[in-house]
Design an enzyme around this catalytic site. Structure first.
Site, PDB file in Angstrom:
ATOM      1  N   MET A 108       0.779  -1.192   0.060  1.00 24.16           N
ATOM      2  CA  MET A 108      -0.096  -0.067  -0.064  1.00 24.16           C
ATOM      3  C   MET A 108       0.809   1.272  -0.056  1.00 24.16           C
ATOM      4  O   MET A 108       0.818   1.996   0.814  1.00 24.16           O
ATOM      5  CB  MET A 108      -0.891   0.151   1.307  1.00 24.16           C
ATOM      6  CG  MET A 108      -2.124  -1.260   1.248  1.00 24.16           C
ATOM      7  SD  MET A 108      -2.535  -1.549   2.872  1.00 24.16           S
ATOM      8  CE  MET A 108      -1.249  -2.008   3.912  1.00 24.16           C
ATOM      9  N   THR A 133       2.276   1.750   5.960  1.00 23.92           N
ATOM     10  CA  THR A 133       1.653   2.909   5.181  1.00 23.92           C
ATOM     11  C   THR A 133       0.877   3.849   6.379  1.00 23.92           C
ATOM     12  O   THR A 133       0.573   3.036   7.403  1.00 23.92           O
ATOM     13  CB  THR A 133       0.335   2.385   4.346  1.00 23.92           C
ATOM     14  OG1 THR A 133      -0.486   3.686   4.174  1.00 23.92           O
ATOM     15  CG2 THR A 133      -0.359   1.257   5.065  1.00 23.92           C
ATOM     16  N   ASN A 134       1.138   5.108   6.342  1.00 25.55           N
ATOM     17  CA  ASN A 134       0.677   5.796   7.410  1.00 25.55           C
ATOM     18  C   ASN A 134      -0.920   5.905   7.220  1.00 25.55           C
ATOM     19  O   ASN A 134      -1.418   5.883   8.316  1.00 25.55           O
ATOM     20  CB  ASN A 134       0.888   7.418   6.922  1.00 25.55           C
ATOM     21  CG  ASN A 134       2.618   7.683   7.434  1.00 25.55           C
ATOM     22  OD1 ASN A 134       3.039   7.682   8.688  1.00 25.55           O
ATOM     23  ND2 ASN A 134       3.453   7.425   6.470  1.00 25.55           N
ATOM     24  N   THR A 135      -1.528   6.121   6.167  1.00 22.85           N
ATOM     25  CA  THR A 135      -2.858   6.282   6.086  1.00 22.85           C
ATOM     26  C   THR A 135      -3.803   5.110   6.578  1.00 22.85           C
ATOM     27  O   THR A 135      -4.801   5.226   7.244  1.00 22.85           O
ATOM     28  CB  THR A 135      -3.316   6.313   4.494  1.00 22.85           C
ATOM     29  OG1 THR A 135      -2.741   7.471   4.040  1.00 22.85           O
ATOM     30  CG2 THR A 135      -4.889   6.424   4.465  1.00 22.85           C
ATOM     31  N   CYS A 191       3.778   9.979   4.409  1.00 18.80           N
ATOM     32  CA  CYS A 191       3.205   9.290   3.626  1.00 18.80           C
ATOM     33  C   CYS A 191       4.632   8.377   3.062  1.00 18.80           C
ATOM     34  O   CYS A 191       5.612   9.093   2.680  1.00 18.80           O
ATOM     35  CB  CYS A 191       2.580   9.634   2.224  1.00 18.80           C
ATOM     36  SG  CYS A 191       2.090   8.392   0.997  1.00 18.80           S
ATOM     37  N   GLU A 223       5.433   6.681   0.681  1.00 19.29           N
ATOM     38  CA  GLU A 223       6.029   6.917  -0.848  1.00 19.29           C
ATOM     39  C   GLU A 223       6.766   8.569  -1.120  1.00 19.29           C
ATOM     40  O   GLU A 223       7.346   8.451  -1.941  1.00 19.29           O
ATOM     41  CB  GLU A 223       4.925   6.968  -1.639  1.00 19.29           C
ATOM     42  CG  GLU A 223       4.425   5.608  -2.145  1.00 19.29           C
ATOM     43  CD  GLU A 223       3.339   4.837  -1.100  1.00 19.29           C
ATOM     44  OE1 GLU A 223       3.172   3.803  -1.156  1.00 19.29           O
ATOM     45  OE2 GLU A 223       2.911   5.812  -0.298  1.00 19.29           O
ATOM     46  N   GLN A 266     -10.924   2.942   0.733  1.00 23.43           N
ATOM     47  CA  GLN A 266     -10.536   4.466   1.285  1.00 23.43           C
ATOM     48  C   GLN A 266     -11.507   5.344   0.430  1.00 23.43           C
ATOM     49  O   GLN A 266     -12.115   6.402   1.348  1.00 23.43           O
ATOM     50  CB  GLN A 266      -9.181   4.660   0.861  1.00 23.43           C
ATOM     51  CG  GLN A 266      -8.381   3.981   1.782  1.00 23.43           C
ATOM     52  CD  GLN A 266      -6.851   4.261   1.331  1.00 23.43           C
ATOM     53  OE1 GLN A 266      -6.415   4.834  -0.101  1.00 23.43           O
ATOM     54  NE2 GLN A 266      -5.806   3.792   2.018  1.00 23.43           N
TER      55      GLN A 266
END
Length: 242
Positions: free
Chosen positions: A10, A83-85, A196, A198, A52
């Protein structure tokens, strides 16, 4: 060394970075041919991204909880959500297993505090920047968190999903991010959290006039600290509920 379980995919672009970081940190700590003991469960990000967008966080949480149970069954001693989210569902994931979940926001907050800074700018997906599940945890750790303005948040979010998660790294986007960072610094930020995983593909220390905190790298380093016998680890974990 304990076995580190990774819930990845992710996106897989940043999960690959996690794998590299874990092995580099382990090699640096132990030397020779040592590498990290880890197990990766990589989900289909297209499925998660749709959940999401639809606000179906409970369904996404169940997918990640099942992944965590699979990692525990495979021998993982601790688990990371890469992943942060998706730390929006960290409590659900942590409750699904009897091994600790090492929370990314805690690893990040610990690094910021250790630097002596308190007032930070946060870049990430719109979910991470605007909702309380991540910012609130940073603030509970004593940080003063600033986020970009409406246009800045839209730009940062768009680049993540439409470029970085697809492996696209554009100089134009780097320049745009640099402008957002400068605006945050002008608003009082003493450091910038790359919230994030990425974003680290695009932004490094040379792109900011203040220190940056790369969350994937910090998370991986905290995991190696926790996994190595006798390692000192001051980063709080999210304990399992059972």
């Amino acid at each position: 060394m304990k076995t580190i379980g990774l819930i990845g995919g992710m996106s897989w672009e940043s999960t690959a970075e996690y794998y590299r970081f874990l092995n580099e940190f382990t090699r640096d700590r132990l030397g020779g041919l040592h590498s990290a003991r880890c197990v990766i469960y990589s989900v289909d990000f297209a499925e998660i991204e749709q959940l999401q967008v639809q606000g179906r966080w409970a369904d996404a949480g169940e997918i990640l909880a099942a992944a965590a149970r699979s990692l525990e069954a495979a021998g993982a001693d601790l688990v990371l959500i890469c992943t942060n989210t998706m730390h929006k569902v960290a409590d659900v994931v942590g409750a699904a297993v009897s091994i600790p979940l090492l929370h990314l926001a805690d690893a990040t907050a610990g690094a910021v505090r250790a630097s002596g800074l308190r007032r930070v700018g946060l870049l990430g997906t719109a979910f991470t920047m605007e909702q309380d599940f991540y910012r609130g945890r940073l603030e509970a750790a004593g940080l003063d968190v600033r986020i970009p303005d409406t246009d800045g948040r839209a730009l940062v979010h768009e680049v993540i999903y439409e470029e970085l998660c697809l492996g696209i790294v554009r100089d134009e986007s780097r320049t745009a991010y640099q402008k957002v960072i400068k605006d945050l610094v002008a608003a009082g930020a003493e450091g910038i959290i790359l919230g994030c995983t990425e974003i680290e593909l695009l932004i490094g220390p040379g792109d900011s006039p203040v220190p940056v905190f790369p969350t994937a790298r910090l998370h991986a380093e905290a995991a190696v600290d926790a996994a190595l016998p006798g390692a000192r680890n001051d980063t709080p974990t999210t304990p399992a509920s059972r």
